[in-house]
Design a protein around this motif. Sequence first.
Motif, mmCIF file in Angstrom:
data_model
loop_
_atom_site.group_PDB
_atom_site.id
_atom_site.type_symbol
_atom_site.label_atom_id
_atom_site.label_comp_id
_atom_site.label_asym_id
_atom_site.label_seq_id
_atom_site.Cartn_x
_atom_site.Cartn_y
_atom_site.Cartn_z
ATOM 1 N N GLN A 42 3.969 -9.270 4.342
ATOM 2 C CA GLN A 42 3.557 -9.225 5.743
ATOM 3 C C GLN A 42 2.245 -8.452 5.847
ATOM 4 O OE1 GLN A 42 6.797 -8.055 8.250
ATOM 5 N NE2 GLN A 42 5.502 -7.698 10.030
ATOM 6 N N ASP A 43 1.444 -8.771 6.858
ATOM 7 C CA ASP A 43 0.177 -8.066 7.053
ATOM 8 C C ASP A 43 0.420 -6.589 7.358
ATOM 9 O OD1 ASP A 43 -1.174 -10.370 6.582
ATOM 10 O OD2 ASP A 43 -1.824 -10.695 8.654
ATOM 11 N N VAL A 44 -0.560 -5.772 6.969
ATOM 12 C CA VAL A 44 -0.471 -4.322 7.120
ATOM 13 C C VAL A 44 -1.382 -3.872 8.255
ATOM 14 C CG1 VAL A 44 -0.981 -2.141 5.957
ATOM 15 C CG2 VAL A 44 0.078 -3.997 4.685
ATOM 16 N N ASP A 45 -0.923 -2.894 9.011
ATOM 17 C CA ASP A 45 -1.728 -2.298 10.085
ATOM 18 C C ASP A 45 -2.637 -1.241 9.444
ATOM 19 O OD1 ASP A 45 -2.828 -1.207 12.337
ATOM 20 O OD2 ASP A 45 -0.916 -0.828 13.345
ATOM 21 N N GLU A 46 -3.885 -1.616 9.188
ATOM 22 C CA GLU A 46 -4.819 -0.739 8.480
ATOM 23 C C GLU A 46 -5.097 0.554 9.235
ATOM 24 O OE1 GLU A 46 -5.742 -3.872 9.441
ATOM 25 O OE2 GLU A 46 -5.870 -5.039 7.607
ATOM 26 N N SER A 47 -5.075 0.513 10.560
ATOM 27 C CA SER A 47 -5.421 1.695 11.353
ATOM 28 C C SER A 47 -4.371 2.800 11.244
ATOM 29 C CB SER A 47 -5.619 1.303 12.818
ATOM 30 O OG SER A 47 -4.401 0.818 13.360
ATOM 31 N N LYS A 48 -3.136 2.475 10.899
ATOM 32 C CA LYS A 48 -2.080 3.474 10.788
ATOM 33 C C LYS A 48 -1.707 3.779 9.339
ATOM 34 C CE LYS A 48 -0.075 2.139 15.210
ATOM 35 N NZ LYS A 48 1.096 1.538 15.870
ATOM 36 N N GLN A 76 -3.069 -8.181 1.567
ATOM 37 C CA GLN A 76 -3.615 -7.986 0.217
ATOM 38 C C GLN A 76 -4.066 -6.535 0.057
ATOM 39 O OE1 GLN A 76 -3.827 -10.543 -2.052
ATOM 40 N NE2 GLN A 76 -4.737 -9.336 -3.652
ATOM 41 N N VAL A 77 -3.546 -5.858 -0.983
ATOM 42 C CA VAL A 77 -3.892 -4.460 -1.244
ATOM 43 C C VAL A 77 -4.548 -4.378 -2.611
ATOM 44 C CG1 VAL A 77 -2.998 -2.115 -1.501
ATOM 45 C CG2 VAL A 77 -1.929 -3.676 0.130
ATOM 46 N N SER A 78 -5.659 -3.664 -2.696
ATOM 47 C CA SER A 78 -6.359 -3.457 -3.969
ATOM 48 C C SER A 78 -6.534 -1.966 -4.204
ATOM 49 C CB SER A 78 -7.732 -4.126 -3.951
ATOM 50 O OG SER A 78 -7.593 -5.520 -3.810
ATOM 51 N N ILE A 79 -6.189 -1.531 -5.417
ATOM 52 C CA ILE A 79 -6.344 -0.130 -5.817
ATOM 53 C C ILE A 79 -7.240 -0.120 -7.045
ATOM 54 C CG2 ILE A 79 -5.179 1.946 -6.609
ATOM 55 C CD1 ILE A 79 -2.602 0.824 -5.331
ATOM 56 N N SER A 80 -8.259 0.731 -7.034
ATOM 57 C CA SER A 80 -9.112 0.866 -8.220
ATOM 58 C C SER A 80 -9.449 2.340 -8.423
ATOM 59 C CB SER A 80 -10.393 0.028 -8.087
ATOM 60 O OG SER A 80 -11.163 0.472 -7.007
ATOM 61 N N LYS A 136 2.226 -4.814 10.497
ATOM 62 C CA LYS A 136 1.711 -5.206 11.804
ATOM 63 C C LYS A 136 2.850 -5.824 12.597
ATOM 64 C CE LYS A 136 -3.183 -5.960 11.513
ATOM 65 N NZ LYS A 136 -4.276 -6.904 11.485
ATOM 66 N N THR A 137 2.878 -5.513 13.856
ATOM 67 C CA THR A 137 3.910 -6.111 14.696
ATOM 68 C C THR A 137 3.581 -7.584 14.902
ATOM 69 O OG1 THR A 137 2.725 -5.423 16.669
ATOM 70 C CG2 THR A 137 4.467 -3.964 15.888
ATOM 71 N N VAL A 138 4.588 -8.377 14.710
ATOM 72 C CA VAL A 138 4.416 -9.819 14.850
ATOM 73 C C VAL A 138 4.664 -10.181 16.309
ATOM 74 C CG1 VAL A 138 5.232 -12.075 14.076
ATOM 75 C CG2 VAL A 138 5.234 -10.134 12.506
ATOM 76 N N SER A 139 3.699 -10.864 16.890
ATOM 77 C CA SER A 139 3.889 -11.253 18.281
ATOM 78 C C SER A 139 4.934 -12.358 18.343
ATOM 79 C CB SER A 139 2.570 -11.711 18.894
ATOM 80 O OG SER A 139 2.060 -12.804 18.191
ATOM 81 N N GLU A 142 10.160 -1.313 0.611
ATOM 82 C CA GLU A 142 9.972 -1.881 1.945
ATOM 83 C C GLU A 142 11.147 -1.506 2.831
ATOM 84 O OE1 GLU A 142 9.406 -6.303 3.957
ATOM 85 O OE2 GLU A 142 10.284 -6.136 1.968
ATOM 86 N N ASP A 143 10.851 -1.204 4.093
ATOM 87 C CA ASP A 143 11.891 -1.094 5.106
ATOM 88 C C ASP A 143 11.448 -1.948 6.296
ATOM 89 O OD1 ASP A 143 10.093 0.451 6.629
ATOM 90 O OD2 ASP A 143 10.988 2.349 6.029
ATOM 91 N N ASP A 144 12.116 -1.813 7.411
ATOM 92 C CA ASP A 144 11.811 -2.662 8.565
ATOM 93 C C ASP A 144 10.417 -2.436 9.129
ATOM 94 O OD1 ASP A 144 14.334 -3.691 8.353
ATOM 95 O OD2 ASP A 144 15.203 -2.383 9.884
#
Length: 139
Positions: free
Chosen positions: A105-111, A68-72, A128-131, A41-43
Motif C-alpha cells: 500500500q502507498d505510504v504517507d511520506e509526510s508522517k 516503493q521504498v529505497s534505502i542506500s 495512506k488512507t484509502v478514499s 505491518e499492522d492496520d
Amino acid sequence: MANIARFDPADALDDLFRGFWMRPVRPGGQQEVQIKLEVKEDDKAYTIHAEMPGVNKEDIQVTIDGGQVSISAETKKEKEVKEGTRVLRSERYYGKVSRSFALGQDVDESKSEAHYKDGVLELSLPKKTVSKTRKLTIS
C-alpha cells in the motif's frame, strides 16, 4: 589391486598453505553485501528494521515514492594508517550499498519517521488512507 601413489612432502606443504592468505573475491573486488531487512505491518503502518552496521547516520538516504521504498548507504575507508603496521587481512566492506522494495500500500511520506541506533535503521511508514468509493444518486 589398490592404486599406490607416491607421497611428496612438498605437495602436502603446498596444500596446507594454499588459500591461507587468500580470501574469496567477488566481481569488482568487493564482497557481496546486502542490507538485511525485517518488514512488519499492522492496520495503520509498516515498520521496517534494516541492519546497517558501521554506517554513519549522515551517510544513509531513504526515499519513498508511493509504495516503493529505497534505502542506500555509503561507508568510507579510513585513511589513517599507523607507521610500522600493515594490514594482513581485511574483511570490512567499503563502498555503496542499496536496497529497494515495494510495499502493498502507498505510504504517507509526510508522517514517515526514521531512527538510527546501534547499527539498525528503523522506519515507521504510516499507510495512506484509502478514499472509500462513494455512490452518487442520480436526480
